[in-house]
Design a protein around this motif. Structure first.
Motif, short mmCIF file in Angstrom:
data_model
loop_
_atom_site.label_atom_id
_atom_site.label_comp_id
_atom_site.label_asym_id
_atom_site.label_seq_id
_atom_site.Cartn_x
_atom_site.Cartn_y
_atom_site.Cartn_z
N SER A 64 0.82 -1.21 0.00
CA SER A 64 0.00 0.00 0.00
C SER A 64 0.85 1.26 0.00
O SER A 64 1.57 1.54 0.96
CB SER A 64 -0.92 0.01 1.23
N ALA A 65 0.76 2.04 -1.09
CA ALA A 65 1.46 3.33 -1.15
C ALA A 65 0.93 4.28 -0.09
O ALA A 65 1.67 5.08 0.48
CB ALA A 65 1.32 3.93 -2.54
N GLY A 66 -0.38 4.22 0.18
CA GLY A 66 -0.97 5.08 1.20
C GLY A 66 -0.39 4.81 2.57
O GLY A 66 -0.10 5.74 3.33
N ALA A 67 -0.20 3.54 2.90
CA ALA A 67 0.38 3.18 4.19
C ALA A 67 1.83 3.62 4.30
O ALA A 67 2.27 4.12 5.34
CB ALA A 67 0.26 1.68 4.41
N ARG A 68 2.59 3.42 3.23
CA ARG A 68 4.00 3.85 3.24
C ARG A 68 4.10 5.36 3.44
O ARG A 68 4.91 5.85 4.23
CB ARG A 68 4.70 3.44 1.94
N ALA A 69 3.26 6.10 2.72
CA ALA A 69 3.32 7.56 2.80
C ALA A 69 2.91 8.06 4.18
O ALA A 69 3.56 8.95 4.75
CB ALA A 69 2.43 8.18 1.73
N LEU A 70 1.85 7.51 4.74
CA LEU A 70 1.36 8.00 6.02
C LEU A 70 2.30 7.60 7.16
O LEU A 70 2.59 8.42 8.04
CB LEU A 70 -0.05 7.47 6.28
N ALA A 71 2.81 6.38 7.14
CA ALA A 71 3.80 5.99 8.16
C ALA A 71 5.04 6.88 8.07
O ALA A 71 5.61 7.27 9.09
CB ALA A 71 4.17 4.53 7.99
N GLY A 72 5.45 7.21 6.85
CA GLY A 72 6.58 8.11 6.67
C GLY A 72 6.31 9.49 7.22
O GLY A 72 7.17 10.09 7.89
N ARG A 73 5.12 10.04 6.96
CA ARG A 73 4.76 11.36 7.48
C ARG A 73 4.80 11.38 9.00
O ARG A 73 5.24 12.36 9.61
CB ARG A 73 3.37 11.76 7.00
N ARG A 91 7.37 1.42 19.85
CA ARG A 91 7.25 1.04 18.44
C ARG A 91 8.60 0.85 17.77
O ARG A 91 8.69 0.79 16.55
CB ARG A 91 6.45 2.11 17.66
N ALA A 92 9.69 0.74 18.55
CA ALA A 92 11.03 0.64 17.97
C ALA A 92 11.15 -0.56 17.04
O ALA A 92 11.75 -0.49 15.96
CB ALA A 92 12.07 0.56 19.08
N GLY A 93 10.58 -1.70 17.43
CA GLY A 93 10.64 -2.88 16.58
C GLY A 93 9.87 -2.69 15.29
O GLY A 93 10.30 -3.17 14.23
N VAL A 94 8.76 -1.98 15.36
CA VAL A 94 7.96 -1.71 14.17
C VAL A 94 8.73 -0.79 13.22
O VAL A 94 8.69 -0.97 12.00
CB VAL A 94 6.61 -1.08 14.56
N VAL A 95 9.43 0.20 13.77
CA VAL A 95 10.23 1.10 12.94
C VAL A 95 11.33 0.33 12.23
O VAL A 95 11.60 0.57 11.04
CB VAL A 95 10.81 2.25 13.79
N ARG A 96 11.97 -0.60 12.92
CA ARG A 96 12.99 -1.43 12.26
C ARG A 96 12.38 -2.26 11.13
O ARG A 96 12.98 -2.40 10.06
CB ARG A 96 13.66 -2.35 13.29
N GLU A 97 11.20 -2.80 11.37
CA GLU A 97 10.52 -3.56 10.32
C GLU A 97 10.20 -2.66 9.13
O GLU A 97 10.35 -3.07 7.96
CB GLU A 97 9.23 -4.16 10.89
N PHE A 98 9.78 -1.42 9.42
CA PHE A 98 9.46 -0.48 8.35
C PHE A 98 10.70 -0.16 7.53
O PHE A 98 10.63 -0.04 6.29
CB PHE A 98 8.86 0.79 8.95
N ARG A 99 11.86 -0.03 8.17
CA ARG A 99 13.12 0.21 7.45
C ARG A 99 13.36 -0.91 6.44
O ARG A 99 13.75 -0.65 5.29
CB ARG A 99 14.30 0.30 8.41
N ASP A 100 13.16 -2.14 6.86
CA ASP A 100 13.38 -3.28 5.95
C ASP A 100 12.40 -3.26 4.79
O ASP A 100 12.78 -3.53 3.64
CB ASP A 100 13.26 -4.59 6.72
N VAL A 101 11.14 -2.95 5.09
CA VAL A 101 10.12 -2.86 4.04
C VAL A 101 10.50 -1.79 3.02
O VAL A 101 10.44 -2.00 1.80
CB VAL A 101 8.73 -2.55 4.65
N ASP A 112 6.83 5.88 -6.14
CA ASP A 112 6.85 6.69 -4.91
C ASP A 112 8.24 6.67 -4.26
O ASP A 112 8.36 6.70 -3.04
CB ASP A 112 5.78 6.21 -3.93
N TYR A 113 9.29 6.66 -5.08
CA TYR A 113 10.65 6.53 -4.56
C TYR A 113 10.99 7.64 -3.57
O TYR A 113 11.48 7.37 -2.46
CB TYR A 113 11.67 6.52 -5.71
N LEU A 114 10.77 8.90 -3.93
CA LEU A 114 11.17 10.00 -3.05
C LEU A 114 10.42 9.94 -1.73
O LEU A 114 11.02 10.15 -0.67
CB LEU A 114 10.93 11.34 -3.74
N VAL A 115 9.13 9.67 -1.77
CA VAL A 115 8.34 9.56 -0.55
C VAL A 115 8.93 8.48 0.36
O VAL A 115 9.09 8.67 1.58
CB VAL A 115 6.87 9.23 -0.88
N CYS A 116 9.28 7.35 -0.22
CA CYS A 116 9.81 6.24 0.57
C CYS A 116 11.24 6.48 1.01
O CYS A 116 11.65 6.04 2.09
CB CYS A 116 9.69 4.94 -0.22
#
Length: 238
Positions: A64-73, A91-101, A112-116
């Motif tokens: 989901s591009a929407g999820a990536r963008a909103l989590a990034g914001r 949420r430290a573990g979740v942030v690490r998971e997001f980095r891998d994603v 959506d390269y720049l957003v990500c």
């Protein structure tokens, strides 16, 4: 989540869970839009519900591009005065998971390269760069010369790559001096390596200039652009 953690920017506690259920099962544009202003208010304020929603958003992020963008914001504003430090720490573990994603997604050279990429910077706690990069089409950064104190405008984009000061009605410019790949260190080297890996030539070139040198048009002193920008803009972590 307890009720305090679910409080959104409108002080509601019931709406965000319903919106998250909607976006999980369909790409609901209106639901994503409402989630955005309930979790992140304008430019700087993240609600408790924003950090509480991160696990759900990260779970959706691979598809989901929407999820990536909103989590990034949300993460781009994590250094602000949101009063949710404990909730964010949980949420430290979740942030690490997001980095891998994000890293896996960036390798696919997505639309959506720049957003990500900005989201990845925020996940790495490089908050000032996450909020500063605009894609180097017409990026402008303001720094003070460390030698004479003059306010210097740094321009990197389609209009050129130069430092500038205004003297009355006259604009005085000097070309920037980009860093070579071998000269880059630390964060600049990491940012440049990822963008080169992913074939993002404009970003890679912009980063080489941003982490290069500028000449002050007033006193002719040469200084590191990223050093001065970081000193003035990197948030002090609590």
């Amino acid at each position: 989540m307890n009720r305090a953690e679910m409080r959104d920017c409108r002080l509601d506690v019931d709406r965000v869970p319903e919106l998250l259920r909607r976006v999980e099962h369909q790409d609901d544009t209106e639901a994503w839009k409402e989630l955005g202003w309930r979790l992140v208010l304008e430019h700087d304020l993240v609600s408790p519900a924003g950090f509480a929603a991160l696990p759900h958003l990260v779970r959706l992020a691979p598809r989901s591009a929407g999820a990536r963008a909103l989590a990034g914001r949300i993460l781009e504003r994590a250094a602000g005065r949101h009063g949710c430090d404990d909730l964010l720490a949980d949420r430290a573990g979740v942030v690490r998971e997001f980095r891998d994603v994000l890293d896996r997604h960036l390798r696919s050279r997505p639309a959506d390269y720049l957003v990500c990429f900005r989201a990845l910077l925020a996940a790495e706690e490089e908050y000032h760069w996450a909020n500063a990069l605009e894609g180097f089409t017409d990026d402008v950064h303001h720094v003070d010369c460390p030698h004479c104190g003059a306010g210097v405008m740094i321009v990197i984009g389609g209009f050129g790559r130069y430092s500038q000061v205004r003297d009355g009605n006259e604009e005085i410019r000097r070309d920037l001096r980009p860093a070579t790949a071998d000269e880059l260190t630390g964060t600049g080297r990491w940012m440049h390596r990822i963008t080169v890996r992913d074939g993002q030539e404009t970003l890679a070139d912009g980063i080489a200039h941003l982490f290069g040198k500028a000449e002050c048009p007033c006193c002719a002193a040469v200084f590191g652009i990223a050093d001065e920008y970081t000193a003035a803009n990197r948030p002090v972590m609590r």
